[in-house]
Design an enzyme around this catalytic site. Structure first.
Site, PDB file in Angstrom:
ATOM      1  N   GLU A   1       0.846  -1.203   0.000  1.00 45.94           N
ATOM      2  CA  GLU A   1       0.000   0.000   0.000  1.00 45.94           C
ATOM      3  C   GLU A   1       0.879   1.250   0.000  1.00 45.94           C
ATOM      4  OE1 GLU A   1      -3.750   0.320   0.300  1.00 45.94           O
ATOM      5  OE2 GLU A   1      -2.894   2.133  -0.540  1.00 45.94           O
TER       6      GLU A   1
ATOM      7  N   ASP B   1       1.086   4.034  -2.939  1.00 42.93           N
ATOM      8  CA  ASP B   1       0.700   5.421  -2.661  1.00 42.93           C
ATOM      9  C   ASP B   1       1.822   6.402  -2.989  1.00 42.93           C
ATOM     10  OD1 ASP B   1      -1.638   4.256  -1.829  1.00 42.93           O
ATOM     11  OD2 ASP B   1      -1.297   4.558   0.311  1.00 42.93           O
TER      12      ASP B   1
ATOM     13  N   SER C   1      -7.649   2.258  -3.381  1.00 46.67           N
ATOM     14  CA  SER C   1      -6.350   2.710  -2.879  1.00 46.67           C
ATOM     15  C   SER C   1      -5.509   3.351  -3.977  1.00 46.67           C
ATOM     16  CB  SER C   1      -5.546   1.513  -2.372  1.00 46.67           C
ATOM     17  OG  SER C   1      -5.977   1.131  -1.115  1.00 46.67           O
TER      18      SER C   1
END
Ligand code: NAG
Ligand code: NAG
Length: 585
Positions: free
Chosen positions: A285, A289, A483
């Site tokens: 993640e 990001d 996400s």
């Protein structure tokens, strides 16, 4: 069943302190949350690390100020509040401080202030003391999936003397949720993760099946030139102790953005957040990001904010800590993107409200706050047998911008996992009332009874979220989830801010009043196909106009730039201010 006014009194209990007084029930959980079992009372001597939230001087005034500085054509548009101005609204009244101080003193307790405005206190006390003072029964509960034990109470009360002064005490009735839960937290990533190892370093060429920064630049007209404004920063929040791998970012940039090679990101840590840079130990993640902010918001100074696990338990503490951490800064980032969240029903209404108020504060300072909408369709992370749709938090908070996911390029369509729907906690804000009413009219009786027709609808906007190419642990592959969408939209906002700041204008701050204005709607590409199934239904369908699948649509950078540069111009002063007020239940 919160805030039911039932009086309990402690009379004739031999051990009751002489300060025992009438208590009024403050928050209550009707049932033990799914997945937890109760193991009996917590040991009396165990120390609880309680957070007490005090009532603010004028939170309604802050909300009015937020809308005044965020609503196009308002006389105060773009005039974001200073740290001191926000704190003046949020700080408790002196009477509140007197009352809580004397309560704590009388009970031999001390407190530490843990928010810049002084509205949050930390108080350590034993289980027996907390049970006595708050009419609680702190017990041990076990999360059956993880085996992790936690101390919570099914209800608590506050002394009548504190009523109106204390908003909530935490952790009490809100149970911890682990961010490791499938789907929403490090979402669709879990399934496609396999591809990273199967596909190896082969990245398919077509943007229809493999999305890279170049695809996003082409699809949304995002500029490739480097931003020029050093004061314009983009914050990327990371939780669960994840950090972003610098080496993976460079591998990604070499392949996808050779012009940006050697661009780095700054780091902030709190709650024991780590950044070991140990090979292969970064989070997927976090890597996603940082690669889709640094790699898309070309040249915008980007900071990864790594929140560790040094809070008592429960990820929501990290959610609160990062906002108080940023509120304490003289210059918080102009944009903050977060790809974490949870089912709304796992949080008490009072806690959700106070977290939402924290976003209001940061928004008033001029920060655009974006969250991914979730990856469980209309079901949230419930099982498929659910009978009611479940909104996610904090997407239901009216002061954040919720980002859903799309897929495909000709034309874009909704990603089937994208969460959207209606909050059960937050009423529909007026900035979206017209478009949501139109949607509900078109919807008719479909899904009737499965969602709250008066709630705040989400997501607000969307961006690509399937088959996004990333590098993790040195390997190239693709991931999917909302996400992916939040960092992409956040990068667009940061590049708009870069041009606004270069032109001597204010950054965008809280986005929604602009996004839902005619100018905002006209600068987004409406996504009109696809749906978000769940609970054995097809979910909602995307269509013309706003929908709880893709929101208002995906960004068109050139149109957005044209729209935002005309904001806050002198003409606006002739128009009346019309603050959007939100009725909170
Ligand atoms: C990136 O940094 C490395 C190490 O300092 C250097 O050798 C290389 O030339 C740099 N590449 C670019 C494109 O700036
Ligand atoms: C529906 O939403 C409103 C807020 O808009 C809230 O007050 C109400 O309690 C919600 N209803 C349910 C059943 O959750």
């Amino acid at each position: 069943m919160l805030f039911v006014s039932v009086f309990l009194s402690f009379i004739g209990v031999a051990t009751a302190s002489r300060f025992a007084q009438n208590l009024v029930l403050h928050e209550k959980m009707d049932a033990i949350p799914e997945g937890f079992v109760q193991n009996g009372p917590a040991a009396e001597s165990t120390t609880l690390n309680l957070r007490i939230n005090l009532a603010s001087t004028d939170i309604t005034g802050l909300q009015e100020a937020l809308f005044a500085v965020s609503t196009p054509h308002s006389a105060r548009y773009g005039q974001h509040l200073t740290k001191e101005e926000v704190e003046a609204f949020v700080a408790p009244k002196s009477e509140t401080i007197q009352v809580i101080k004397s309560f704590l003193r009388a009970n031999g307790l001390t407190s530490k202030t843990i928010s810049p405005a002084g509205d949050w206190l930390r108080v350590l006390m034993s289980v027996s003391k907390a049970n006595e003072l708050f009419g609680a029964q702190f017990s041990v509960f076990t999360n059956q999936a993880s085996g992790q034990q936690t101390i919570r109470t099914m209800q608590y009360s506050i002394p009548t003397s504190l009523k109106g002064h204390v908003e909530l005490i935490h952790p009490t009735v809100t149970f911890p949720t682990t961010f490791g839960q499938p789907r929403f937290t490090s979402p669709g990533i879990q399934v496609p993760l396999k591809d990273i190892f199967l596909v190896g370093n082969v990245v398919p060429a077509s943007c229809a099946t493999s999305v890279t920064p170049a695809c996003l630049q082409a699809l949304y007209g995002i500029p490739t030139a480097r931003a020029t404004q050093h004061s314009n920063t983009l914050g990327v929040s990371g939780f669960t102790g994840q950090f972003a791998q610098s080496a993976d970012l460079q591998t990604f940039l070499r392949a996808q953005r050779p012009d940006l090679v050697n661009t780095t990101f700054a780091l902030q840590t709190l709650d024991g957040g780590v950044n070991t840079q140990g090979a292969g130990s970064a989070g997927i993640e976090a890597n996603l990001d940082i690669q889709y902010t640094v790699g898309v918001a070309s040249g915008v100074p980007t900071t990864f904010i790594s929140v560790g696990n040094d809070f008592q338990d429960g990820a929501l503490d990290g959610f609160l800590d990062i906002i108080n951490f940023l509120l304490a800064e003289a210059a918080p980032p102009q944009v903050l993107t977060t790809s974490y969240g949870q089912n709304e029903n796992t949080i008490s209404r009072a806690l959700a409200n106070q977290l939402c108020n924290a976003y209001m504060q940061l928004g008033a300072r001029g920060t655009s706050i974006l969250f991914s909408s979730g990856d469980g369709g209309v079901a949230g992370s419930q099982s498929e047998s659910c009978t009611a749709f479940l909104p996610t938090f904090p997407s239901g908070c009216p002061f954040v911008t919720s980002v859903g996911a799309t897929t495909g390029i000709g034309p874009e369509t909704a990603a089937s996992f994208t969460s959207g729907g209606f909050s059960n906690f937050f009423a529909r804000p007026s900035y979206q009332s017209a478009v949501v009413s139109s949607f509900l009219t078109r919807l008719g009786s479909t899904n009737s009874g499965k969602f709250n027709t008066s709630g705040r609808g989400f997501p607000d906007v969307s961006a690509q979220g399937e088959n996004i190419v990333i590098v993790n642990a040195g390997k190239t592959g693709s991931v999917s989830g909302t996400s992916c969408a939040s960092p992409v939209f956040a990068s667009v906002v940061s590049l708009l801010n870069d041009q606004l700041i270069a032109a001597g204008k204010s950054p965008l701050g809280f986005l929604n009043p602009f996004l839902y204005s005619a100018a905002g709607i006209g600068a987004l590409t409406d996504i009109t196909t696809g749906n978000n199934p769940g609970c054995n239904t097809n979910g909602f369908a995307a269509g013309i106009g706003w929908d709880p699948v893709t929101g208002l649509g995906t960004p068109n950078f050139p149109k957005l730039l044209t729209a935002v540069v005309s904001l806050g111009s002198c003409i606006s002063r002739q128009l009346p201010t019309s603050p959007f007020l939100i009725q909170r239940s």
